[in-house]
Each structure stands twice: as structure tokens, then as C-alpha cells.
Write an enzyme that holds these catalytic residues in place. Sequence first.
Site, PDB file in Angstrom:
ATOM      1  CB  CYS A  24      -0.965  -0.037   1.171  1.00 51.74           C
ATOM      2  SG  CYS A  24      -2.312   1.176   1.005  1.00 51.74           S
ATOM      3  CG  HIS A  50      -4.956  -2.776   2.397  1.00 51.41           C
ATOM      4  ND1 HIS A  50      -4.191  -2.370   3.462  1.00 51.41           N
ATOM      5  CD2 HIS A  50      -5.409  -1.654   1.804  1.00 51.41           C
ATOM      6  CE1 HIS A  50      -4.200  -1.043   3.525  1.00 51.41           C
ATOM      7  NE2 HIS A  50      -4.935  -0.586   2.518  1.00 51.41           N
ATOM      8  CD  GLU A  95      -3.466  -5.531   5.170  1.00 55.51           C
ATOM      9  OE1 GLU A  95      -3.647  -4.333   5.449  1.00 55.51           O
ATOM     10  OE2 GLU A  95      -2.754  -5.919   4.212  1.00 55.51           O
TER      11      GLU A  95
END
Length: 218
Positions: free
Chosen positions: A87, A197, A199
Site C-alpha cells: 500500500c 491490502h 491482509e
Amino acid sequence: MTAVTGERRVTMVDYGGSNMRSVQKAFEAVGVAIEVTSDPEVARRAVRLVLPGVGAFRPGMDALRSRGLDGAIVDAVAAGTPLLGICLGMQLLFAASEEMGRHKGLGLLPGQVVAFVGRPPTANAPGLKVPHMGWNRIRHEDQHPLLAGVPNGSYAYFVHSYYCAPANPQDILATTDYGVEFAAIVGRGRLYGIQFHPEKSQRIGLAILRNFAQMETG
């Protein structure tokens, strides 16, 4: 700081980013032990480095510089250490950003970080809101090792108002379209960056983190 042993070692650079814990948990979910450090010398000696981050470009660079981590990251990459920027961490890899003025980045990749707003065709697409937030497709042609197990057209989760515009198209490993086609994943040698992202991107994001942790070192 947590000590790490074994072959699948990753050192995450701590410069005050708010998404660090979620990135750490994502790596741990695929069996990768994480070392977290704000020590430049530890970063220089890392087997693999991860540069996470959310927020604005200038405060991110200021935080790296104030800790002496900017030089450590550049030295590690020059020594051949695999590095993954996530990011904001991807954006910081580039030479400069136009966010909140003109600011220098780490300069590891040629190109700049630019705004969606006011650039064609987004300027003529009022239905597209900024920030670009939510699920979108990533597209790639060649099966790069970082993208093993990631089918072309897979969805990933994005949150950003600025995007990276590499000077060298060969540095682009995958793209996404949001009124304009932009670089979703970049790579040169052992240096990589992902705009979305991982995650928050479920199976696809975890696959990319696993692939990075398995990259050859030394």
C-alpha cells in the site's frame, strides 16, 4: 522486537504504520514468522524486508527518515535483500509523489505517485469516487513467482486516492482499472510492491505473502 529463526523469515519495518499488526497476522496465517524492527541495523541485516503502511506519502517518508530507516532500506535492496512494499509502502519505493505537494521517495523505482482526481478518464467519469475503495480485479499476463496461485482477474481489496505511475512499463507485474489503468503490483529484481491490502484480500492476498516469504535470498 520478536526474534525469528528458520528459512521463511520476514522482517517488517516499524515506522509507526497503523496496519502493521494486521499484516503481521496475515504472514503468521501462512506460517511465516515475523520480526518487527525500527532499528536500521536490523533492517540492513534482514533476510527479507516488508515495508507496510497506510496514510499520506510525506508523513511516511518523514517517519522513515527520522528513524534512519530510509538509508537502511536502500542499503538492503542494494545488497540483494528481497523487499515487499504494501500500500503506502509500495508508493514510498518510487522517486517522488505529488500528494500534498511534491515530495521525494526512496527512489528505488523510477516513476511517481499521482492522484486519480483530475486525470483523464477519471475526470470525465463522475461515477467513480475517490478514494478507490473496495474489491477490484487485478490482471496479469506472465505468471511471475510472486503471483503463483493467483489467477488472472482475481479480486483484491484496495483503499487509496493516489496510484503509482512507473517510468518503466517493464516494472509493472499486474494492473487494475479504475477509470484509468494503473499498477497494482510492481517488481524489479527482488524489489516488489503491491498497492492493495493483502491482509484484507483473503486467499489471494495470503498467496502473495506466502510467495514472497519463499523467495530466494542471498
